[in-house]
Design a protein around this motif. Structure first.
Motif, PDB file in Angstrom:
ATOM      1  N   TYR A 395      53.176  30.269  35.529  1.00  0.00           N
ATOM      2  CA  TYR A 395      52.604  30.535  36.850  1.00  0.00           C
ATOM      3  C   TYR A 395      52.239  32.024  36.985  1.00  0.00           C
ATOM      4  CZ  TYR A 395      52.314  31.294  41.881  1.00  0.00           C
ATOM      5  OH  TYR A 395      51.888  31.667  43.124  1.00  0.00           O
ATOM      6  N   VAL A 396      53.159  32.894  36.573  1.00  0.00           N
ATOM      7  CA  VAL A 396      52.918  34.338  36.654  1.00  0.00           C
ATOM      8  C   VAL A 396      51.764  34.729  35.727  1.00  0.00           C
ATOM      9  CG1 VAL A 396      53.905  36.616  36.106  1.00  0.00           C
ATOM     10  CG2 VAL A 396      55.263  34.916  37.374  1.00  0.00           C
ATOM     11  N   ARG A 397      51.781  34.175  34.512  1.00  0.00           N
ATOM     12  CA  ARG A 397      50.748  34.526  33.526  1.00  0.00           C
ATOM     13  C   ARG A 397      49.355  34.162  34.050  1.00  0.00           C
ATOM     14  NH1 ARG A 397      47.675  32.490  29.839  1.00  0.00           N
ATOM     15  NH2 ARG A 397      48.339  30.322  29.981  1.00  0.00           N
ATOM     16  N   ARG A 398      49.222  32.940  34.562  1.00  0.00           N
ATOM     17  CA  ARG A 398      47.895  32.506  35.027  1.00  0.00           C
ATOM     18  C   ARG A 398      47.464  33.253  36.291  1.00  0.00           C
ATOM     19  NH1 ARG A 398      45.287  28.243  32.620  1.00  0.00           N
ATOM     20  NH2 ARG A 398      46.511  26.952  31.209  1.00  0.00           N
ATOM     21  N   THR A 399      48.413  33.489  37.188  1.00  0.00           N
ATOM     22  CA  THR A 399      48.071  34.218  38.420  1.00  0.00           C
ATOM     23  C   THR A 399      47.575  35.616  38.066  1.00  0.00           C
ATOM     24  OG1 THR A 399      49.720  32.968  39.663  1.00  0.00           O
ATOM     25  CG2 THR A 399      48.973  35.032  40.636  1.00  0.00           C
ATOM     26  N   ASN A 400      48.295  36.292  37.164  1.00  0.00           N
ATOM     27  CA  ASN A 400      47.929  37.676  36.835  1.00  0.00           C
ATOM     28  C   ASN A 400      46.682  37.759  35.963  1.00  0.00           C
ATOM     29  OD1 ASN A 400      50.079  38.453  38.329  1.00  0.00           O
ATOM     30  ND2 ASN A 400      51.363  39.115  36.630  1.00  0.00           N
ATOM     31  N   SER A 401      46.639  36.964  34.873  1.00  0.00           N
ATOM     32  CA  SER A 401      45.552  37.172  33.911  1.00  0.00           C
ATOM     33  C   SER A 401      44.264  36.494  34.352  1.00  0.00           C
ATOM     34  CB  SER A 401      45.968  36.698  32.522  1.00  0.00           C
ATOM     35  OG  SER A 401      46.025  35.301  32.503  1.00  0.00           O
ATOM     36  N   GLU A 402      44.366  35.349  35.053  1.00  0.00           N
ATOM     37  CA  GLU A 402      43.138  34.631  35.415  1.00  0.00           C
ATOM     38  C   GLU A 402      42.697  34.945  36.847  1.00  0.00           C
ATOM     39  OE1 GLU A 402      43.948  30.522  34.350  1.00  0.00           O
ATOM     40  OE2 GLU A 402      44.593  31.167  32.352  1.00  0.00           O
ATOM     41  N   LEU A 403      43.578  34.656  37.820  1.00  0.00           N
ATOM     42  CA  LEU A 403      43.166  34.868  39.217  1.00  0.00           C
ATOM     43  C   LEU A 403      42.973  36.346  39.527  1.00  0.00           C
ATOM     44  CD1 LEU A 403      45.007  32.644  41.822  1.00  0.00           C
ATOM     45  CD2 LEU A 403      42.580  32.685  41.230  1.00  0.00           C
ATOM     46  N   ALA A 404      43.962  37.176  39.210  1.00  0.00           N
ATOM     47  CA  ALA A 404      43.872  38.594  39.588  1.00  0.00           C
ATOM     48  C   ALA A 404      42.935  39.373  38.660  1.00  0.00           C
ATOM     49  CB  ALA A 404      45.267  39.214  39.622  1.00  0.00           C
ATOM     50  N   ASN A 405      43.180  39.307  37.336  1.00  0.00           N
ATOM     51  CA  ASN A 405      42.395  40.128  36.400  1.00  0.00           C
ATOM     52  C   ASN A 405      40.957  39.691  36.243  1.00  0.00           C
ATOM     53  OD1 ASN A 405      44.412  41.830  35.875  1.00  0.00           O
ATOM     54  ND2 ASN A 405      44.789  41.181  33.766  1.00  0.00           N
ATOM     55  N   GLU A 406      40.743  38.374  36.153  1.00  0.00           N
ATOM     56  CA  GLU A 406      39.371  37.904  35.893  1.00  0.00           C
ATOM     57  C   GLU A 406      38.570  37.779  37.195  1.00  0.00           C
ATOM     58  OE1 GLU A 406      37.702  36.390  32.929  1.00  0.00           O
ATOM     59  OE2 GLU A 406      39.100  37.648  31.821  1.00  0.00           O
ATOM     60  N   TRP A 407      39.068  36.911  38.095  1.00  0.00           N
ATOM     61  CA  TRP A 407      38.275  36.604  39.295  1.00  0.00           C
ATOM     62  C   TRP A 407      38.433  37.688  40.356  1.00  0.00           C
ATOM     63  CZ3 TRP A 407      34.354  35.463  41.682  1.00  0.00           C
ATOM     64  CH2 TRP A 407      34.263  34.806  42.921  1.00  0.00           C
ATOM     65  N   GLY A 408      39.676  38.034  40.689  1.00  0.00           N
ATOM     66  CA  GLY A 408      39.904  39.050  41.722  1.00  0.00           C
ATOM     67  C   GLY A 408      39.239  40.366  41.365  1.00  0.00           C
ATOM     68  N   ASN A 409      39.342  40.728  40.091  1.00  0.00           N
ATOM     69  CA  ASN A 409      38.788  41.995  39.631  1.00  0.00           C
ATOM     70  C   ASN A 409      37.254  41.990  39.700  1.00  0.00           C
ATOM     71  OD1 ASN A 409      38.850  44.561  38.519  1.00  0.00           O
ATOM     72  ND2 ASN A 409      38.781  43.786  36.426  1.00  0.00           N
ATOM     73  N   LEU A 410      36.655  40.851  39.360  1.00  0.00           N
ATOM     74  CA  LEU A 410      35.186  40.755  39.441  1.00  0.00           C
ATOM     75  C   LEU A 410      34.726  41.009  40.882  1.00  0.00           C
ATOM     76  CD1 LEU A 410      32.356  39.987  38.285  1.00  0.00           C
ATOM     77  CD2 LEU A 410      32.877  37.621  38.893  1.00  0.00           C
ATOM     78  N   VAL A 411      35.385  40.360  41.826  1.00  0.00           N
ATOM     79  CA  VAL A 411      35.012  40.521  43.244  1.00  0.00           C
ATOM     80  C   VAL A 411      35.191  41.973  43.652  1.00  0.00           C
ATOM     81  CG1 VAL A 411      35.585  39.882  45.618  1.00  0.00           C
ATOM     82  CG2 VAL A 411      35.702  38.147  43.805  1.00  0.00           C
ATOM     83  N   ASN A 412      36.389  42.495  43.356  1.00  0.00           N
ATOM     84  CA  ASN A 412      36.747  43.816  43.855  1.00  0.00           C
ATOM     85  C   ASN A 412      35.835  44.907  43.323  1.00  0.00           C
ATOM     86  OD1 ASN A 412      38.248  46.046  44.868  1.00  0.00           O
ATOM     87  ND2 ASN A 412      40.019  44.705  44.944  1.00  0.00           N
ATOM     88  N   ARG A 413      35.618  44.911  41.993  1.00  0.00           N
ATOM     89  CA  ARG A 413      34.825  46.024  41.457  1.00  0.00           C
ATOM     90  C   ARG A 413      33.357  45.911  41.835  1.00  0.00           C
ATOM     91  NH1 ARG A 413      34.426  45.895  34.940  1.00  0.00           N
ATOM     92  NH2 ARG A 413      33.874  43.716  34.594  1.00  0.00           N
ATOM     93  N   THR A 414      32.843  44.685  41.930  1.00  0.00           N
ATOM     94  CA  THR A 414      31.433  44.511  42.271  1.00  0.00           C
ATOM     95  C   THR A 414      31.164  44.949  43.707  1.00  0.00           C
ATOM     96  OG1 THR A 414      31.403  42.617  40.775  1.00  0.00           O
ATOM     97  CG2 THR A 414      29.522  42.867  42.226  1.00  0.00           C
ATOM     98  N   VAL A 415      31.990  44.438  44.642  1.00  0.00           N
ATOM     99  CA  VAL A 415      31.782  44.794  46.057  1.00  0.00           C
ATOM    100  C   VAL A 415      32.037  46.298  46.248  1.00  0.00           C
ATOM    101  CG1 VAL A 415      32.508  44.363  48.440  1.00  0.00           C
ATOM    102  CG2 VAL A 415      32.339  42.445  46.835  1.00  0.00           C
ATOM    103  N   SER A 416      33.075  46.843  45.574  1.00  0.00           N
ATOM    104  CA  SER A 416      33.381  48.283  45.706  1.00  0.00           C
ATOM    105  C   SER A 416      32.208  49.150  45.268  1.00  0.00           C
ATOM    106  CB  SER A 416      34.589  48.670  44.846  1.00  0.00           C
ATOM    107  OG  SER A 416      35.743  48.074  45.346  1.00  0.00           O
ATOM    108  N   MET A 417      31.631  48.822  44.089  1.00  0.00           N
ATOM    109  CA  MET A 417      30.520  49.636  43.577  1.00  0.00           C
ATOM    110  C   MET A 417      29.293  49.556  44.492  1.00  0.00           C
ATOM    111  SD  MET A 417      30.484  49.487  39.395  1.00  0.00           S
ATOM    112  CE  MET A 417      30.722  47.734  39.220  1.00  0.00           C
TER     113      MET A 417
END
Length: 621
Positions: A395-417
């Protein structure tokens, strides 16, 4: 959107009201049925998603005894707990109700009377088990012993979970009561039986026409036909729906079998929903219309009731078995289009079970982590086609590596830039091959994810959505917008061209976020709403369920001993899903839409949680 909308009934297993729900329950019926319903609404179909708490039968009486309280009060308490759990998970029921309503009693009794009138319910003497110390009936599932067919040690009196065969408690080798360990006494009693053999041919013909079912479900269902016997539909118990036949209905010691009553709930809930929206015949669009589709979601231990017992009852009500007959006042009722059954979510190999103390309650989970990561985990790693072990580590692995790192990060860096460089969605210039390729990939992802969701292949669906997220991340890495931004800042002759390219790359990336967010909406609607707002969206993108307090006031007339009084209050889950903005297509983002600085949507979990678990569900070593 096409104008032709298909009515789709999502019939979701009824959780039993003898305790709060754990994550094993909702991985089997709750989340898959909601992902499916949200997708069907997004493609423009007319969805009716119904269920409720199942509140009759012996387990509730046993629990009430244990807690020293009245069985009605116990049902009220757990009904409310479960309503809160399911609404908190964002399950988009059009109506989530309960089996102790007067309407449910009346619909079940109408079904029973017509099935009996058509000759498919017959009385016969049989052997029942009673507890020598209390004189109370011991229901089949409270008797355990060795299976006479496969020799499995923990077979229940109603079925063996190991070989899947239906059993009679009297057939078990060395039967004992699960309540107090004593050996049951078998006595003669009279019951109503559903004449399954008289329905077997029609049932077999119907099953053999099912082409799209999960292979394990179809094979199991067809195997049941080999040894089909009449099945008892009443019980020696004082808690349940009275048998609506002269000479039986006033008896306090006989009630309908909880499984006769629970499966009728899909129909009674549809009828109650129609009443609650002020259009009492609206339910017929899903039940009497041959064009309508119906999908039944449950765990594998309930397949027999949905692929055999319930279709048999519907055929019998319609007068479509070997004895013929007339349909009742509800008209000709539709049989299931598909039975979508999932396997078990286990914990360290042991089935989630409140009785065995291996349990993670939905309420605790939602309080600490919210709905999105749990829904994501169930979709991507849940027990769709095989038993799956839930581990905190995974659960921790998927939350961190997939939801946060892949998807969350895509949203965050794109909207931020985009926010930092333009303050709004920029206007793109000329598209390069790389830009167009990402747009093409989005079109393809909509096709692939949609085709999977239409067939209840949730794991394949979310995996493809995440593949598109990875493509968008790769696109950004290759285009290096942060480098282009530096050229813009440096000024000089190349700056206008760099600014034009930066606008194009960020517009393309923001469009990819919008597309990925649409693809993710059925899976994680709560997060999708927030991401829609971060992209400058306004209004309800993905609707959430709402709990309403209602009164049991339908104009119905159930009969017999112990019928619930009118006027009782209870909570239901409903929702306005028709007006949400999400639809299954690419929504073009609008240049000039103001953006604000984004907040992270998914929070990373401490890796240590994977080893220890939270305090309320520690890892057992």
């Amino acid at each position: 959107m096409g104008l032709m909308t298909t009515p789709v009934l999502t019939a979701v297993a009824w959780p039993y009201a003898n305790g709060p729900r754990h994550i094993g329950h909702v991985s089997g019926f709750g989340v898959p049925s909601d992902v499916f319903s949200r997708y069907q609404r997004m493609v423009g179909n007319d969805v009716l998603m119904v269920s409720g708490t199942d509140e009759h039968g012996t387990p509730l009486l046993v629990q009430a005894d244990k807690e020293g309280m009245n069985v009605h009060d116990l049902a009220d308490r757990y009904n409310r707990v479960i309503v809160n759990d399911l609404a908190g998970l964002g399950l988009s029921y059009d109506l989530f109700t309960r089996t102790t309503t007067r309407n449910h009693y009346a619909v079940v009794q109408e079904m029973f009377r017509n099935v009996a009138k058509n000759g498919y319910l017959v009385t016969k003497k049989t052997t029942g088990a009673i507890s020598p110390s209390t004189g109370r009936t011991l229901p089949d599932r409270y008797i355990e012993g060795t299976c006479p067919i496969c020799g499995y040690d923990g077979a229940r009196g109603d079925q063996c979970d190991n070989c899947g065969n239906q059993l009679d408690p009297a057939d078990l080798i060395n039967p004992v009561s699960k309540i107090n360990g004593e050996t049951p006494k078998f006595v003669e009693t009279e019951h109503w039986f559903l004449d399954l053999p008289a329905l077997a041919d029609t049932l077999g013909d119907w099953l053999r026409e099912r082409k799209d079912w999960r292979p394990n479900v179809l094979k199991f269902s067809l195997n049941l036909l080999d040894d089909i016997k009449p099945r008892a539909m009443s019980r020696d118990i004082d808690w349940g729906i009275p048998i609506p036949i002269e000479g039986w209905q006033e008896r306090n010691d006989k009630r309908l079998y909880v499984w006769f009553d629970a499966v009728v709930g899909y129909l009674s809930a549809s009828i109650e929903w129609a009443y609650r929206i002020g259009d009492p015949d609206a339910w017929r669009k899903w039940w009497n219309n041959p064009e309508a589709l119906s999908y039944y979601f449950m765990g594998k231990d309930n397949i027999t009731f949905h692929s055999q017992i319930w279709p048999a009852e519907l055929l019998a009500y319609n007068g479509q078995g070997s004895k013929g007959g007339d349909r009742g006042m509800l008209g000709e009722l539709n049989l299931p289009t598909e039975v979508v059954s999932s396997e078990y979510l286990t914990m360290s190999g042991s089935k989630f079970s409140s009785s065995r103390g291996v349990v993670i309650y939905v309420k605790d989970f939602l309080k600490e982590f919210g709905p999105d990561a749990l829904r994501y985990f169930i979709a991507v790693a849940g027990p769709e086609n095989q038993d799956t072990d839930f581990t905190w580590d995974e659960y921790v692995r998927r939350t961190n590596s997939e939801l946060a790192n892949e998807w969350g990060n895509l949203v965050n860096r794109t909207v931020s830039m985009a926010y930092k460089n333009f303050g709004q969605i920029p206007t793109p210039g000329t598209l390069t091959e790389a830009d167009m390729e990402l747009h093409r990939r989005a079109d393809e992802a909509f096709q692939v994810v949609g085709a999977n969701l239409a067939r209840s292949h949730f794991k394949a669906g979310i995996t493809e959505a995440m593949r598109y997220v990875a493509d968008a991340n790769r696109y950004i890495a290759a285009q290096e917008p942060w480098k282009i931004a530096k050229e813009v800042k440096a000024g000089g002759a190349a700056a206008p061209e760099a600014e034009d390219r930066l606008a194009t790359v960020l517009h393309t990336a923001l469009q990819a976020v919008q597309d990925a967010n649409t693809l993710m909406t059925p899976f994680i609607p709560n997060a999708s709403q927030k991401i829609f707002e971060q992209l400058g969206g306004d209004g309800v993108w993905a609707a959430q369920p709402v709990i309403h307090e209602v009164v049991d006031d339908m104009p119905v007339a159930p009969v017999g001993a112990g019928v619930p009084a009118a006027g009782r209050e209870y909570p239901v889950i409903m929702g306005d899903y028709a007006s949400e903005l999400a639809s299954w297509e690419r929504h073009d983002i609008t240049p000039g839409t103001p953006l604000s600085k984004p907040q992270p949507i998914f929070h990373k979990l401490d890796p240590e949680l994977g080893e220890t678990g939270p305090e309320w569900a520690p890892v057992q070593h």
